[in-house]
Structure formats: structure tokens, C-alpha cells
Scaffold this motif. Structure first.
Motif, PDB file in Angstrom:
ATOM      1  N   THR A   1       0.839  -1.198   0.000  1.00  0.00           N
ATOM      2  CA  THR A   1       0.000   0.000   0.000  1.00  0.00           C
ATOM      3  C   THR A   1       0.873   1.247   0.000  1.00  0.00           C
ATOM      4  O   THR A   1       2.049   1.210   0.383  1.00  0.00           O
ATOM      5  CB  THR A   1      -0.913   0.065   1.243  1.00  0.00           C
ATOM      6  OG1 THR A   1      -0.096   0.130   2.421  1.00  0.00           O
ATOM      7  CG2 THR A   1      -1.845  -1.131   1.317  1.00  0.00           C
ATOM      8  N   LEU A   2       0.271   2.354  -0.430  1.00  0.00           N
ATOM      9  CA  LEU A   2       0.871   3.683  -0.320  1.00  0.00           C
ATOM     10  C   LEU A   2      -0.236   4.665   0.040  1.00  0.00           C
ATOM     11  O   LEU A   2      -1.020   5.056  -0.814  1.00  0.00           O
ATOM     12  CB  LEU A   2       1.550   4.102  -1.620  1.00  0.00           C
ATOM     13  CG  LEU A   2       2.071   5.551  -1.693  1.00  0.00           C
ATOM     14  CD1 LEU A   2       3.028   5.855  -0.561  1.00  0.00           C
ATOM     15  CD2 LEU A   2       2.720   5.827  -3.045  1.00  0.00           C
ATOM     16  N   PRO A   3      -0.347   5.043   1.304  1.00  0.00           N
ATOM     17  CA  PRO A   3      -1.372   6.031   1.688  1.00  0.00           C
ATOM     18  C   PRO A   3      -1.066   7.393   1.070  1.00  0.00           C
ATOM     19  O   PRO A   3       0.089   7.838   1.051  1.00  0.00           O
ATOM     20  CB  PRO A   3      -1.245   6.082   3.219  1.00  0.00           C
ATOM     21  CG  PRO A   3      -0.521   4.837   3.609  1.00  0.00           C
ATOM     22  CD  PRO A   3       0.401   4.540   2.471  1.00  0.00           C
ATOM     23  N   LEU A   4      -2.122   8.060   0.567  1.00  0.00           N
ATOM     24  CA  LEU A   4      -1.994   9.397  -0.026  1.00  0.00           C
ATOM     25  C   LEU A   4      -3.057  10.294   0.602  1.00  0.00           C
ATOM     26  O   LEU A   4      -4.110  10.552   0.020  1.00  0.00           O
ATOM     27  CB  LEU A   4      -2.165   9.321  -1.546  1.00  0.00           C
ATOM     28  CG  LEU A   4      -1.144   8.455  -2.289  1.00  0.00           C
ATOM     29  CD1 LEU A   4      -1.517   8.325  -3.757  1.00  0.00           C
ATOM     30  CD2 LEU A   4       0.273   9.008  -2.140  1.00  0.00           C
ATOM     31  N   PRO A   5      -2.782  10.776   1.810  1.00  0.00           N
ATOM     32  CA  PRO A   5      -3.810  11.507   2.560  1.00  0.00           C
ATOM     33  C   PRO A   5      -4.119  12.895   2.019  1.00  0.00           C
ATOM     34  O   PRO A   5      -5.166  13.453   2.343  1.00  0.00           O
ATOM     35  CB  PRO A   5      -3.222  11.585   3.966  1.00  0.00           C
ATOM     36  CG  PRO A   5      -1.740  11.496   3.772  1.00  0.00           C
ATOM     37  CD  PRO A   5      -1.547  10.588   2.603  1.00  0.00           C
ATOM     38  N   VAL A   6      -3.230  13.487   1.215  1.00  0.00           N
ATOM     39  CA  VAL A   6      -3.485  14.820   0.672  1.00  0.00           C
ATOM     40  C   VAL A   6      -4.329  14.664  -0.598  1.00  0.00           C
ATOM     41  O   VAL A   6      -3.822  14.372  -1.677  1.00  0.00           O
ATOM     42  CB  VAL A   6      -2.184  15.580   0.373  1.00  0.00           C
ATOM     43  CG1 VAL A   6      -2.505  16.987  -0.142  1.00  0.00           C
ATOM     44  CG2 VAL A   6      -1.305  15.657   1.608  1.00  0.00           C
ATOM     45  N   ALA A   7      -5.647  14.795  -0.423  1.00  0.00           N
ATOM     46  CA  ALA A   7      -6.612  14.723  -1.529  1.00  0.00           C
ATOM     47  C   ALA A   7      -6.640  13.364  -2.216  1.00  0.00           C
ATOM     48  O   ALA A   7      -7.175  13.232  -3.308  1.00  0.00           O
ATOM     49  CB  ALA A   7      -6.349  15.820  -2.549  1.00  0.00           C
ATOM     50  N   GLY A   8      -6.088  12.340  -1.580  1.00  0.00           N
ATOM     51  CA  GLY A   8      -6.003  11.034  -2.229  1.00  0.00           C
ATOM     52  C   GLY A   8      -4.972  10.993  -3.328  1.00  0.00           C
ATOM     53  O   GLY A   8      -4.919  10.037  -4.108  1.00  0.00           O
ATOM     54  N   LEU A   9      -4.095  12.034  -3.394  1.00  0.00           N
ATOM     55  CA  LEU A   9      -3.132  12.175  -4.483  1.00  0.00           C
ATOM     56  C   LEU A   9      -1.685  12.238  -4.026  1.00  0.00           C
ATOM     57  O   LEU A   9      -0.786  11.818  -4.759  1.00  0.00           O
ATOM     58  CB  LEU A   9      -3.436  13.453  -5.280  1.00  0.00           C
ATOM     59  CG  LEU A   9      -4.806  13.562  -5.934  1.00  0.00           C
ATOM     60  CD1 LEU A   9      -4.978  14.945  -6.547  1.00  0.00           C
ATOM     61  CD2 LEU A   9      -4.985  12.483  -6.980  1.00  0.00           C
TER      62      LEU A   9
END
Length: 569
Positions: free
Chosen positions: A495-503
């Protein structure tokens, strides 16, 4: 520093801040290499020549000095990192200015997303030139999280002045056919004589004439030599692209001639952390162009002066009195690799490139809906289906058909034929839209991959061999609040979480790279033979690049610019 002081330094009456001795200056004006000294004061080039003095002197011992490189078109969001971390990757390689289109985050967060990129880029030792996203949403055939009106775009240019020009005009059919809403978006930028970037894949002939007539001045979507030559002949700047998934540099290098090279620029568009950190950015394109046989000064000019001239950035792009002292120092003219980089006359520390930037609260990704397995099922309404045919290293796809594999009345994936189910789930406004289709070229033998990076609407996209894996991938993304994932059944592989706007992530770019590398390894474990299946997947939902794509609203025939049914009657 005031002008009288700078003039005194230029005359040699006062010492400069910094003197670079024994430089071999790459002169992008004359095409020559000058053995000279470079005097710098107040962040600007104050003088060129012998006999200057300075408070600090660096002997370059015959190293070459070129202007800082400029990326003519990039989406910083595609680095999966916020601007400070992106800067840490590109500045040490000699890239000191980027012209960026923040339409990825704008499609999620609207005007606030653009403001976030503006604020997050201030204080960086990288000049980030923002262009106003012209097509948010890209078309009405995909659901974005926001809409930017003509009034919004005019405000960005006028009252707020947070943008420099108008970014890639992707709704080329609207422009060509004189759609009033699109022409209204172009009007204030044309009136202000600001650059308007284009996006016109496969547009030629009379439609191209109309597109150029509208005021668009460039294009970065060429993949074929003849198309590129026609666009140059019609007056467009050609922005040759070398992205992670769109490898257009080598196919288009034969276009370059002494007669047209002043109208050609280099851009990366969308480039992932591993490629940025290992291969490079615009510096890589310069080296490859020289290796192909392009004269070194011409290759450097396409990465500096040409881009500066197209965008009207007359304070940079060359080493000359009064220009910003953004400099790229290297030893080998046949393969320029940065050994020193100066930004406004200073050497930024690679480990501290993000220090001093304005800290702002990033936009938050919106909650992703929870889905049931039945949502992904496709009842058979026929035996022949349309299939998205992905192509290696390209954003364009084929519009294919295939015999459907039907089990218990449902159309399912057929990994033996590389025929995989694809879903696009709307995640912005709660419509409940789920677009379903099939795709070939990804090669998965089991499991699924998914992500919230899906140009340009950035809904959740998933490709998989079975519904169980696809649902597990969706739920993994949902629990992270946005990001990328690879699963095998109910087992999460990476996985790679992208918490800033999903981006984007705010983690160090090296950490993002490592997580992304684990995703790529998981993709190969699942059977994919693609260089980067996640980047490729992100473009399979982009309904402005031919030929067949899938959005949350269903399949889109891009050439006809309309939705089409999955089943062929």
C-alpha cells in the motif's frame, strides 16, 4: 538589491556577492561555449567576463555552466509528493523552474486545491509557475469533486494573480466547435496575452487550424513524427514529453531539425518518484537527446531558453546580465549531470530543500463509499463486449471487442486472455456512480490493483481478476483515506497512503519511492509485465485521450466524444 548597486557591480565598481571563476558558459543565445567568469549579486547575473571581484569566489576549474533547466509541463501531484518533496528530487538535478498544472488536485478540491499548491510552493528553492486548470472537470462524462468556472479562472489571473497562464486545454472538441463555455475560459488569458497550453492528441488538418486559431500555443500530446511536424508548421510550440508511462521522447527526437529546434521544449508531465530519483527529470531528457545526436547546446536550449520564451519567463532561461542566477554546473557536455546547482545565486542543500516553506493544512481526501460485492457484478446483456486495449508506454488505447466470458449469467474476467474487469467508483459527491468495463494489456493472473490516482477526475479505479480481490482492494483504499494498493484475495500485498486529496503524501520522497517500489513488485507478483501498472491504470480513466476509456459514468469513445455501451449490439 537596488538597480544602482547592480549597475555598479556590472561596471566592476563594486564587488559582487559571488564570482564563479573559470567557467565554460553554455550560451543559449549564441550557441557557443564561452570561457569566462560569472558575477552574481542579489540573486541575479550581474556580469560576465574577466576582472570582476566578489566577497566569495568559487573556482569552477573549467566546468560547464548552463541555465537552470525548466520543465515545460508537469503535474507535481503525479510525483505522489507535495511540492517540497518534489523539489528535493528535481533541484539537485539542475531543474530550477517548473511550469505546473495543478488540475489533479483541482479536480478533487477545486480552487482551494490550487491555493494549496500555491501556498505549499512558496519559499522553495524551486520556482513553481502555476497555470490555471482549464478543464475541471475534463468533460461532463466523468464526475469530479469540483468545477472551475470561467469566472474562477479569470479571478486566479486577475485579483489573486496566483497563476501565470492557462493550462492544457483538454476539451479540444469544445474549442474546435466553438463551445461558448470553453471560449469564455480562454478569453481573459488571450486578452492578457498570457500563454495558453494545448492538449490535442491526434488533432490534425482543419480541426488543428481551428484549435490554433483559438489562441492555444503549444501541445504535449504528440506521439507520431508527422503529427508533430504538422503542429510545428501550424505555429504551435512542441512540448516533447517523457513521462513514467508516456515515453514519447525517443519516437519524436527525429522531428528535431536546425530549422525547428527553437520551437521545441521538453516536459515530463507525469513522473513517479522512482523515475525522478533514479533516472531523472528534464536532465535525463537532455542527456538522451544528446546521445541521440542532437547538438548539446540545442538540447540544453530546448530545456531552458525555448521554454522561457514560450511562457514569457524573460527573467530566466539563459545566463545573461539581469537574469536570475539559476545555474546548472556539470563536467561532461556530452552527458550533462549536475555536480552543483545554484538557485538565485545560492547552493541549496539537498537535505534542506523543503525548509522554510509555508506550512498549510492540506485538503483532506473525501470519504470513500463502502461497496457491496454485487455492485461490481455485470449481468450478461450480450456476448460481445467492448474492451479497452492498453498500449505499452502510451496513454492512448485501442477500442477493441471480445467474446465475453459468462459464468452464471455474469460477465467475468478471463485472465487466460488477459481480459480483466475494471471499475471506476465516484468518490467525491456521493452519486453512487460505478462504471464497469474490461481492459487488456495489464497481464494480472490473480488479485487486483487499485488507487485514487485516476486522471483527471481522480475517482477510485480498480482492475482485477476476481470480484473478491477487487472489493478487498477498494476497502483497503477506503480505510487509508486514499492511496494505492495491491491485493491477492483478502491479502494486502502493498500500500501507499496518499492523505493529501487522495493524491499526495507528505512523507519524504525516498519513503514514497520505497512504498511505490513495493507496489510495483506486488504488481509483478500478481502477473503484470508492465513497467508501471499503477501509472498506466491512472490513465485508463482519462476520457480526453483516445480511444476508449472508462469513467464512473461508463465507457467513453473519445473519438466520438460520447458514452458507449459495454455490450456490442
Amino acid at each position: 538589491m537596488d538597480l544602482p548597486s547592480l549597475l555598479a557591480i556590472a561596471r566592476g565598481d563594486l564587488p559582487a556577492d559571488l564570482l564563479l571563476n573559470n567557467a565554460r558558459l553554455v550560451n543559449v543565445f549564441s550557441g557557443e561555449i564561452e570561457d569566462t567568469d560569472i558575477a552574481i549579486a542579489g540573486g541575479l547575473i550581474a556580469g560576465i567576463g574577466r576582472g570582476y571581484s566578489a566577497r566569495r569566489t568559487i573556482d569552477l576549474a573549467g566546468a560547464f555552466v548552463a541555465p537552470g533547466l525548466i520543465d515545460a509541463h508537469v503535474h507535481i501531484e503525479s510525483s505522489l509528493c507535495v511540492p517540497a518533496e518534489f523539489a528535493r528530487a528535481v533541484v539537485p538535478r539542475g531543474v530550477t523552474t517548473v511550469v505546473t498544472d495543478p488540475h489533479e488536485i483541482a479536480n478533487v478540491e477545486g480552487v482551494e486545491g490550487v491555493r494549496f499548491m500555491f501556498d505549499a510552493s512558496r519559499g522553495l528553492p524551486l520556482r513553481v509557475i502555476l497555470m490555471a486548470p482549464s478543464c475541471v472537470p475534463a468533460t461532463p462524462m466523468g464526475t469530479s469533486g469540483a468545477t472551475l468556472s470561467a469566472s474562477d479562472l479569470a479571478t486566479m489571473l486577475g485579483d489573486d494573480a496566483i497563476v501565470h497562464g492557462l493550462a492544457e486545454v483538454m476539451n479540444f472538441p469544445g474549442v474546435i466547435n466553438g463551445d461558448p463555455a470553453m471560449l469564455q475560459k480562454l478569453a481573459p488569458y488571450s486578452a492578457a496575452r498570457r500563454p495558453i497550453d494545448g492538449h490535442a492528441p491526434a488533432v490534425t488538418g482543419k480541426p488543428l487550424n481551428a484549435y490554433v486559431l483559438s489562441g492555444v500555443g503549444s501541445d504535449h500530446e504528440c506521439v507520431m513524427v508527422e503529427e508533430a511536424r504538422e503542429k510545428l508548421a501550424r505555429g504551435l510550440y512542441l512540448l516533447i514529453r517523457e513521462a513514467t508511462n508516456a515515453h514519447n521522447l525517443h519516437p519524436l527526437l527525429p522531428v528535431i531539425t536546425p530549422g525547428n529546434c527553437r520551437r521545441i521544449c521538453f516536459c515530463t508531465d507525469d513522473r513517479q518518484p522512482a523515475d525522478l530519483l533514479s533516472q531523472g527529470s528534464i536532465d535525463y531528457m537532455v542527456r538522451e537527446a544528446i546521445r541521440f545526436g542532437i547538438p548539446p547546446v540545442d538540447a540544453i536550449r530546448m530545456a531552458t531558453l525555448n521554454t522561457a520564451e514560450w511562457f514569457g519567463l524573460h527573467d530566466r532561461g539563459a545566463i545573461a546580465p539581469g537574469r536570475v542566477a539559476d545555474l546548472f554546473v556539470f563536467d561532461d557536455l556530452s552527458a550533462p549531470t549536475a555536480k552543483q546547482v545554484f538557485v538565485a545565486g545560492l547552493e541549496p542543500s539537498p537535505g534542506a530543500l523543503g525548509e522554510g516553506r509555508v506550512r498549510v493544512l492540506p485538503p483532506k481526501a473525501k470519504p470513500i463509499p463502502k461497496l457491496e460485492k454485487a455492485t461490481l457484478q455485470i449481468p450478461a446483456r450480450g456476448t460481445i463486449i467492448r474492451v479497452i486495449g492498453s498500449q505499452p508506454d502510451q496513454l492512448v488505447t485501442d477500442h477493441q471487442t471480445a467474446d465475453a466470458k459468462i459464468e452464471t449469467g455474469l460477465v467475468v474476467s478471463d485472465p487466460a486472455r488477459d481480459l480483466l474487469k475494471m471499475a471506476v467508483i465516484e468518490r467525491h459527491t456521493g452519486t453512487g456512480n460505478v462504471g464497469l468495463g474490461f481492459i487488456t494489456g495489464f497481464g494480472l493472473k490473480r488479485g487486483a490493483i487499485a488507487g485514487t490516482v485516476a486522471h483527471d477526475h481522480h475517482n477510485l479505479v480498480v482492475i482485477g481478476v476476481d470480484d473478491e480481490s477487487m472489493l478487498a482492494a477498494i476497502n483497503t483504499i477506503r480505510q487509508m483515506g486514499g492511496g494505492l494498493a495491491a491485493v491477492d484475495g483478502d491479502k494486502v500485498l502493498a500500500t501507499l497512503p496518499l492523505p493529501v486529496a487522495g493524491l499526495m503524501s507528505e512523507q519524504p520522497i525516498e519513503q514514497v519511492r520505497d512504498s511505490y517500489t513495493a507496489l510495483l513488485a506486488a504488481g509483478k507478483q500478481l502477473g503484470s509485465t508492465m513497467h508501471d501498472p499503477f501509472m498506466a491504470m491512472s490513465f485508463m480513466a482519462l476520457e480526453v485521450i483516445p480511444r476508449l476509456k472508462l469513467t464512473d459514468q461508463g465507457l467513453v469513445d473519445v473519438e466520438r466524444f460520447e458514452r458507449v455501451d459495454l455490450f456490442v449490439s
